[in-house]
Write a protein that holds these residues in place. Structure first.
Motif, PDB file in Angstrom:
ATOM      1  N   PRO A 112     -29.960  15.149  39.687  1.00  0.00           N
ATOM      2  CA  PRO A 112     -30.585  16.473  39.585  1.00  0.00           C
ATOM      3  C   PRO A 112     -31.791  16.620  40.512  1.00  0.00           C
ATOM      4  O   PRO A 112     -32.029  17.697  41.062  1.00  0.00           O
ATOM      5  CB  PRO A 112     -30.996  16.540  38.109  1.00  0.00           C
ATOM      6  CG  PRO A 112     -30.011  15.678  37.409  1.00  0.00           C
ATOM      7  CD  PRO A 112     -29.727  14.548  38.357  1.00  0.00           C
ATOM      8  N   GLU A 151     -19.518  15.146  37.253  1.00  0.00           N
ATOM      9  CA  GLU A 151     -20.678  15.698  36.552  1.00  0.00           C
ATOM     10  C   GLU A 151     -21.793  16.045  37.531  1.00  0.00           C
ATOM     11  O   GLU A 151     -22.478  17.063  37.375  1.00  0.00           O
ATOM     12  CB  GLU A 151     -21.181  14.703  35.514  1.00  0.00           C
ATOM     13  CG  GLU A 151     -22.365  15.208  34.684  1.00  0.00           C
ATOM     14  CD  GLU A 151     -22.090  16.541  33.996  1.00  0.00           C
ATOM     15  OE1 GLU A 151     -23.047  17.342  33.870  1.00  0.00           O
ATOM     16  OE2 GLU A 151     -20.935  16.785  33.584  1.00  0.00           O
ATOM     17  N   ASN A 152     -21.971  15.231  38.555  1.00  0.00           N
ATOM     18  CA  ASN A 152     -22.991  15.527  39.568  1.00  0.00           C
ATOM     19  C   ASN A 152     -22.667  16.816  40.316  1.00  0.00           C
ATOM     20  O   ASN A 152     -23.575  17.585  40.675  1.00  0.00           O
ATOM     21  CB  ASN A 152     -23.111  14.362  40.547  1.00  0.00           C
ATOM     22  CG  ASN A 152     -23.800  13.155  39.946  1.00  0.00           C
ATOM     23  OD1 ASN A 152     -24.457  13.252  38.913  1.00  0.00           O
ATOM     24  ND2 ASN A 152     -23.659  12.006  40.586  1.00  0.00           N
ATOM     25  N   THR A 155     -23.575  19.647  38.143  1.00  0.00           N
ATOM     26  CA  THR A 155     -25.030  19.808  38.116  1.00  0.00           C
ATOM     27  C   THR A 155     -25.504  20.625  39.316  1.00  0.00           C
ATOM     28  O   THR A 155     -26.387  21.483  39.186  1.00  0.00           O
ATOM     29  CB  THR A 155     -25.718  18.426  38.115  1.00  0.00           C
ATOM     30  OG1 THR A 155     -25.343  17.719  36.937  1.00  0.00           O
ATOM     31  CG2 THR A 155     -27.230  18.581  38.160  1.00  0.00           C
ATOM     32  N   ARG A 158     -24.914  24.211  38.498  1.00  0.00           N
ATOM     33  CA  ARG A 158     -25.867  24.748  37.520  1.00  0.00           C
ATOM     34  C   ARG A 158     -27.218  25.013  38.174  1.00  0.00           C
ATOM     35  O   ARG A 158     -27.851  26.048  37.933  1.00  0.00           O
ATOM     36  CB  ARG A 158     -26.027  23.767  36.357  1.00  0.00           C
ATOM     37  CG  ARG A 158     -24.845  23.705  35.415  1.00  0.00           C
ATOM     38  CD  ARG A 158     -25.224  23.035  34.104  1.00  0.00           C
ATOM     39  NE  ARG A 158     -25.579  21.629  34.299  1.00  0.00           N
ATOM     40  CZ  ARG A 158     -24.716  20.618  34.213  1.00  0.00           C
ATOM     41  NH1 ARG A 158     -23.444  20.858  33.960  1.00  0.00           N
ATOM     42  NH2 ARG A 158     -25.117  19.371  34.378  1.00  0.00           N
TER      43      ARG A 158
END
Length: 378
Positions: A112, A151-152, A155, A158
């Motif tokens: 993140p 998932e990265n 992210t 998002r």
């Protein structure tokens, strides 16, 4: 006939403006050992793994170029750029100089913190991808974690939404081979699910004998089928796709093809340069160069128009390229029906030997007509 006098030739060979696209390698260290990675061979075997470009060295390289001409700066090489300990200060330099930056990364380190740093600043992130399934993905990219990479990527999406940013555009970049071609449509599906903007795929360039059978040059019908299926899905989902041309299935396609030879469309001698930690690489074929291409010690513009570059440009302009240019493996121009587009020169004889031992392969006649001597490994 186009007439080029000595003055024009000098302009085209020795007074060439700085390239509009520059690749700068930030490190020779990688956290993965991918089955097709030239970095593992070029650096680990030469005991050069773990070398990082410092921020000062990065600035020195940029100061030797013409930043007014530079359109795209790609922070990529043969390893993982996000492993460079100076990555944040290097990005800060790029931001201050208002450079458009792209990344090629394996996605494992897209934390993140990194994603927030590049949201709205980097134009694109290309994620090196193995397959749409965990088993395939991790078998190709040894040491990777499929779920973590996915998932990265989520992210990034998002953070872009939170920051109300369109950029960076996120691309999945699979290398196509026998073991993953059937998952290419699934990669398109996954790109849609993860909120990616595109999929950019290219054929495996074989650099070791154990990967010969993985080349889709020997599995053309299968390759064409899944390339077509993936293209249709991408069109339906409005996902951008960059893909190789379909294979010709005609047995005499080598004789019938009427295509411009790859070296006649070279992008590296006039518009694009690759700066590695060992010096300038002349092109994506990663050939060893015979001049001092150290852009940390020497000014880039001086190297860009030195005798070696001038001679190479002259040879291409006059239709007398060296053999490795004739066997160009650059993904942007490769001929899908010619063997030299899929195998490094040192592997060609092994590829021919593979065909001789597998007489049912439809490519046998094409290879025999290609003009490269068939050598036995025995």
């Amino acid at each position: 006939m186009l007439y080029i006098n000595n003055y024009h030739m000098d302009i085209l060979t020795r007074n060439v403006p700085c390239p509009v696209r520059l690749n700068i390698e930030l490190t020779t260290h990688c956290n993965l050992k991918c089955v097709m990675c030239r970095g593992r061979q070029n650096y680990v075997e030469e005991k050069e793994a773990g070398r990082h470009l410092t921020t000062d060295e990065f600035v020195r390289i940029l100061n030797g170029t013409d930043l007014n001409r530079l359109r795209i700066l790609n922070l990529a090489g043969s390893a993982e750029p996000l492993l460079n300990p100076d990555i944040f200060s290097i990005l800060d330099v790029c931001r201050k100089k208002k450079l458009i930056v792209e990344f090629i990364t394996n996605g494992m380190l897209l934390t993140p913190q990194i994603s927030k740093q590049i949201a709205g600043f980097s134009s694109g992130i290309h994620i090196s991808f193995g397959g749409s399934k965990k088993e395939t993905f991790e078998s190709i990219r040894n040491g990777s974690d499929f779920e973590l990479v996915c998932e990265n990527i989520r992210t990034i999406g998002r953070i872009k939404k939170e920051c109300n940013q369109r950029y960076p555009l996120v691309w999945l970049n699979p290398i196509l081979m026998k073991r993953n071609i059937h998952e290419l449509p699934g990669i398109i599906e996954l790109a849609k699910e993860l909120g990616c903007q595109g999929v950019s795929c290219s054929h495996l360039t074989v650099n070791s004998p154990e990967l010969i059978e993985e080349s889709l040059f020997f599995h053309k019908e299968t390759g064409n089928h899944f390339l077509h299926e993936a293209s249709e899905l991408a069109r339906r989902y409005k996902i951008a796709i960059i893909r190789p041309e379909s294979f010709s299935l005609e047995p005499d396609c080598n004789e019938k093809r009427n295509k411009t030879e790859a070296w006649k469309k070279c992008r590296f001698l006039w518009n694009h340069a690759i700066v590695g930690l060992r010096g300038i690489e002349p092109c994506s074929s990663n050939k060893v160069i015979d001049f001092d291409g150290d852009v940390i010690r020497n000014k880039f513009t001086d190297i860009w128009n030195n005798d070696w570059y001038a001679d190479m440009r002259y040879r291409l302009l006059t239709g007398t390229p060296p053999q490795y240019c004739k066997n160009c493996t650059d993904p942007s121009v490769k001929d899908p029906d010619h063997i030299s587009s899929y195998f490094k020169e040192e592997i060609l004889s092994d590829a021919f030997d593979y065909v001789r031992k597998n007489p049912k392969l439809s490519q046998k006649n094409q290879l025999e007509k290609s003009g490269v001597p068939v050598l036995s490994s025995n």
